[in-house]
Design a protein around this motif. Structure first.
Motif, PDB file in Angstrom:
ATOM      1  N   GLU A   1      38.947  41.847  54.539  1.00 10.13           N
ATOM      2  CA  GLU A   1      37.750  42.124  53.750  1.00 10.13           C
ATOM      3  C   GLU A   1      37.996  43.247  52.738  1.00 10.13           C
ATOM      4  OE1 GLU A   1      34.378  42.711  56.263  1.00 10.13           O
ATOM      5  OE2 GLU A   1      34.394  40.658  57.019  1.00 10.13           O
ATOM      6  N   LEU A   2      39.189  43.245  52.152  1.00 14.62           N
ATOM      7  CA  LEU A   2      39.519  44.178  51.080  1.00 14.62           C
ATOM      8  C   LEU A   2      39.150  43.505  49.756  1.00 14.62           C
ATOM      9  CD1 LEU A   2      43.036  45.299  52.378  1.00 14.62           C
ATOM     10  CD2 LEU A   2      40.897  46.586  52.550  1.00 14.62           C
ATOM     11  N   LEU A   3      38.215  44.094  49.007  1.00 11.86           N
ATOM     12  CA  LEU A   3      37.665  43.467  47.803  1.00 11.86           C
ATOM     13  C   LEU A   3      38.752  43.097  46.804  1.00 11.86           C
ATOM     14  CD1 LEU A   3      35.215  42.583  46.158  1.00 11.86           C
ATOM     15  CD2 LEU A   3      35.061  44.928  45.265  1.00 11.86           C
ATOM     16  N   ILE A   4      39.667  44.014  46.529  1.00  9.67           N
ATOM     17  CA  ILE A   4      40.701  43.762  45.525  1.00  9.67           C
ATOM     18  C   ILE A   4      41.637  42.645  45.974  1.00  9.67           C
ATOM     19  CG2 ILE A   4      42.249  45.555  46.420  1.00  9.67           C
ATOM     20  CD1 ILE A   4      41.756  44.552  42.708  1.00  9.67           C
ATOM     21  N   VAL A   5      41.938  42.571  47.261  1.00  4.11           N
ATOM     22  CA  VAL A   5      42.808  41.517  47.785  1.00  4.11           C
ATOM     23  C   VAL A   5      42.114  40.159  47.698  1.00  4.11           C
ATOM     24  CG1 VAL A   5      44.036  40.656  49.818  1.00  4.11           C
ATOM     25  CG2 VAL A   5      44.054  43.100  49.297  1.00  4.11           C
ATOM     26  N   ASP A   6      40.828  40.117  48.065  1.00  2.00           N
ATOM     27  CA  ASP A   6      40.065  38.867  47.973  1.00  2.00           C
ATOM     28  C   ASP A   6      39.960  38.394  46.528  1.00  2.00           C
ATOM     29  OD1 ASP A   6      39.713  38.912  50.683  1.00  2.00           O
ATOM     30  OD2 ASP A   6      37.678  39.729  50.626  1.00  2.00           O
ATOM     31  N   LEU A   7      39.855  39.337  45.594  1.00  2.00           N
ATOM     32  CA  LEU A   7      39.737  38.997  44.176  1.00  2.00           C
ATOM     33  C   LEU A   7      41.019  38.368  43.643  1.00  2.00           C
ATOM     34  CD1 LEU A   7      37.964  39.200  41.581  1.00  2.00           C
ATOM     35  CD2 LEU A   7      39.015  41.437  41.178  1.00  2.00           C
ATOM     36  N   ILE A   8      42.157  38.797  44.152  1.00  6.42           N
ATOM     37  CA  ILE A   8      43.454  38.299  43.681  1.00  6.42           C
ATOM     38  C   ILE A   8      43.603  36.805  43.941  1.00  6.42           C
ATOM     39  CG2 ILE A   8      45.958  38.393  44.131  1.00  6.42           C
ATOM     40  CD1 ILE A   8      45.530  41.454  44.587  1.00  6.42           C
ATOM     41  N   GLN A   9      43.178  36.333  45.093  1.00  2.28           N
ATOM     42  CA  GLN A   9      43.209  34.926  45.510  1.00  2.28           C
ATOM     43  C   GLN A   9      44.630  34.361  45.595  1.00  2.28           C
ATOM     44  OE1 GLN A   9      40.498  33.183  42.542  1.00  2.28           O
ATOM     45  NE2 GLN A   9      38.999  32.899  44.156  1.00  2.28           N
ATOM     46  N   PHE A  10      45.320  34.277  44.433  1.00  2.00           N
ATOM     47  CA  PHE A  10      46.636  33.647  44.376  1.00  2.00           C
ATOM     48  C   PHE A  10      47.648  34.613  43.739  1.00  2.00           C
ATOM     49  CE2 PHE A  10      43.319  30.426  43.641  1.00  2.00           C
ATOM     50  CZ  PHE A  10      43.480  29.669  44.798  1.00  2.00           C
ATOM     51  N   PRO A  11      48.583  35.162  44.516  1.00  2.00           N
ATOM     52  CA  PRO A  11      49.572  36.098  43.952  1.00  2.00           C
ATOM     53  C   PRO A  11      50.374  35.525  42.791  1.00  2.00           C
ATOM     54  CG  PRO A  11      49.597  36.207  46.339  1.00  2.00           C
ATOM     55  CD  PRO A  11      48.703  35.062  45.986  1.00  2.00           C
ATOM     56  N   PHE A  12      50.509  34.190  42.729  1.00  2.00           N
ATOM     57  CA  PHE A  12      51.302  33.622  41.626  1.00  2.00           C
ATOM     58  C   PHE A  12      50.670  33.902  40.265  1.00  2.00           C
ATOM     59  CE2 PHE A  12      49.146  29.545  43.210  1.00  2.00           C
ATOM     60  CZ  PHE A  12      48.146  29.535  42.242  1.00  2.00           C
TER      61      PHE A  12
END
Length: 565
Positions: A326-337
């Motif tokens: 539930e880290l907002l910035i991580v959830d926002l990234i969605q796809f590292p590619f």
């Protein structure tokens, strides 16, 4: 203007011709690609197109797309670019026509954008043109063709938005108007790519700030750029406030398997589209190590920035441990590619710089460069033709899994006919997807949002008649008895509902988890009107932003012509 045409006209013409070549196979074979994001974005653009066509403008709720459910999408997802795409829909004869036109437009836009950036970075015109053409063949841009991934539109203008970093590194200065306009343009196009853009600006600005003795002047320019950015994007911020302050909104798709979406995992195709990209990458990384001491500051900054985003796009970052926290910035990234987009741009810049400064300019090297471009174009044309052939042979009509996707026909010829129909609603009715992004959430439970949309909107939508009149959405149905009925309409806090002439209050409505409604019908004909309270309030911010765009672009044009910064 004559000077621009004389200097860059040939390169721009070549970019146009290559863009035309890339869409020719589709024009000839009439193949269609319905990727994983096609249904979602086509609904967005159709809604914007019909608002313009019929003059029924409604900034917030969807009145034509998304099953005419009244849900909010465009107000929170690049409204300006949605209307531009809507214009493309309006000038297209069918969805097939739109796909061809939009592909041509993104190729031309990304090519000119990349050419402009490389040219600004002092890469000679012919090499800048070659770099721009190669950029068209990368998955950063082909993502739109293969899957209708909208981040490709962000990737298309990202090189253009990087123009200010050249002056930051070389002159320790920047044009505040240009910076504000380009950042706002990216934010209006694709929010996640705008965050990447700001991350790129950061090291270049820090370098300029450290090296420039007039630090207070630089900070004032930055403040002006930020102020202009907020002015140009004012309507979006007001929309966000009006919607998020009174609703709990469903987050866009949260990827629970981010580690699989890195370029070192299932996202390897970002590295190998085209195959010479991975060769360039390893070659340039080695070259940067060997020539680091000879590199000027700008090239060093570009190399360091490229390496930073390259690491983020791989599983060197422990994405499997960060996801689901539930880290907002991580959830926002969605796809590292998606971090590989700036890697691609900086890689092409560095490769062009290396070739220009350390390569031999002779017939043999030109022939090698031409062969690489020809092979890359050929590879990507064959790759994109595969799903089109599957469409034509009816082997695979939709290039995505059937999870949460509903095809309302078993007749594949009917599906083919739909994409060539001048009635754009035909395809959107035959192919539906239960994407729950930006739906209001009224109950915190474990009910699946996709399933809720399928159950309360898709499953019953055909039982009701819907139409738009005087900027309002209307739903009509007949009833044999006075009873409670589920209506496939989504209600937000500011949504206003009027049933059979009576304005409904919260007591008159039962809401599901995703805001779909249950109301009490009367015997005989029932008519429900839907509008959004605040539609008039948003007119001023929109008008102010549009006026600011006109003034800012005019002043920028005048300063560029006058050679001022």
């Amino acid at each position: 203007m004559k000077k621009v045409i004389h200097t860059h006209g040939l390169a721009i013409l070549v970019i146009f011709l290559v863009s035309l070549i890339l869409i020719l196979p589709q024009l000839i074979t009439k193949g269609m690609v319905l990727g994983s994001d096609a249904v979602f974005h086509y609904n967005r653009f159709y809604d914007a197109a019909m608002q313009m066509k019929e003059g029924n403008f409604q900034h917030f709720i969807s009145m034509y797309g998304f099953q005419q459910s009244g849900r909010i999408v465009n107000a929170l997802y690049g409204p300006l670019i949605a209307y531009i795409q809507g214009l493309l829909v309006l000038i297209s004869p069918s969805w097939f026509g739109y796909q061809v036109v939009s592909r041509f437009m993104i190729f031309v836009l990304s090519g000119i954008s990349m050419y402009t950036f490389l040219n600004k970075a002092h890469i000679r015109s012919s090499l800048s043109c070659a770099g721009a053409i190669f950029y068209l063949t990368t998955f950063s841009i082909q993502y739109w063709t293969m899957r209708q991934g909208f981040s490709s539109w962000g990737a298309a203008i990202l090189p253009l938005c990087l123009v200010p970093i050249v002056d930051m590194a070389e002159k320790k200065e920047f044009n505040w108007l240009e910076l504000g306009i380009l950042t706002a343009l990216m934010f209006q196009t694709h929010v996640f790519t705008s965050l990447i853009l700001i991350l790129i600006y950061l090291p270049f600005f820090c370098y300029a700030f450290i090296k420039n003795p007039k630090k207070s002047q630089l900070l004032k320019k930055l403040a002006c750029s930020i102020g202009l950015f907020f002015l140009l994007t004012l309507a979006i911020w007001v929309s966000f406030y009006m919607i998020y302050s009174t609703n709990t909104i469903a987050d866009p798709f949260i990827n629970q398997h981010m580690d699989r979406s890195a370029i070192t995992s299932n996202g390897r195709y970002w590295l190998t589209t085209p195959i010479f990209l991975v060769v360039l990458l390893f070659g340039q990384l080695l070259t940067s190590v060997l020539l680091w001491k000879k590199y000027p500051p700008f090239i060093r900054l570009c190399s360091g920035t490229m390496l930073f985003f390259l690491i983020l796009s791989t599983n060197i970052v422990p994405w499997n441990q960060l996801q689901g926290k539930e880290l907002l910035i991580v959830d926002l990234i969605q796809f590292p590619f998606r971090f590989f987009v700036p890697v691609t741009i900086f890689l092409l810049l560095l490769a062009c710089y290396t070739f220009q400064c350390y390569g031999k300019k002779n017939l043999f090297s030109m022939a090698i460069l031409t062969a690489i471009l020809a092979f890359s174009l050929g590879q990507v044309m064959l790759k994109t033709q595969e799903p089109m052939n599957e469409w034509n042979t009816e082997k695979r009509m939709v290039q995505t899994g059937r999870k949460h996707l509903f095809i309302q026909t078993t007749d594949k010829k009917e599906l083919k006919k739909a994409v060539h129909s001048s009635d754009f609603t035909t395809l959107l009715t035959l192919v539906e997807k239960s994407t729950p992004d930006y739906l209001p959430i009224y109950q915190q439970n474990h009910k699946n949002n996709y399933r809720q949309y399928e159950q309360h909107i898709l499953a019953i939508n055909h039982q009701f008649k819907k139409y738009v009149k005087n900027h309002k959405l209307y739903v009509e149905w007949n009833a044999n008895q006075a009873a409670k009925v589920k209506v496939p309409i989504v209600k937000y806090a500011r949504t206003e509902l009027t049933l059979n002439g009576k304005k409904l209050t919260d007591k008159d409505i039962v809401l599901t988890k995703i805001g779909s409604i249950t109301v009490k019908q009367q015997v005989g004909k029932n008519s429900l009107s839907i509008t959004f309270r605040g539609s008039q309030q948003i007119i001023f911010p929109i008008a102010l932003s549009m006026f600011s765009w006109i003034i800012a672009l005019y002043i920028l044009f005048k300063t560029k012509i006058g050679g001022k910064s």
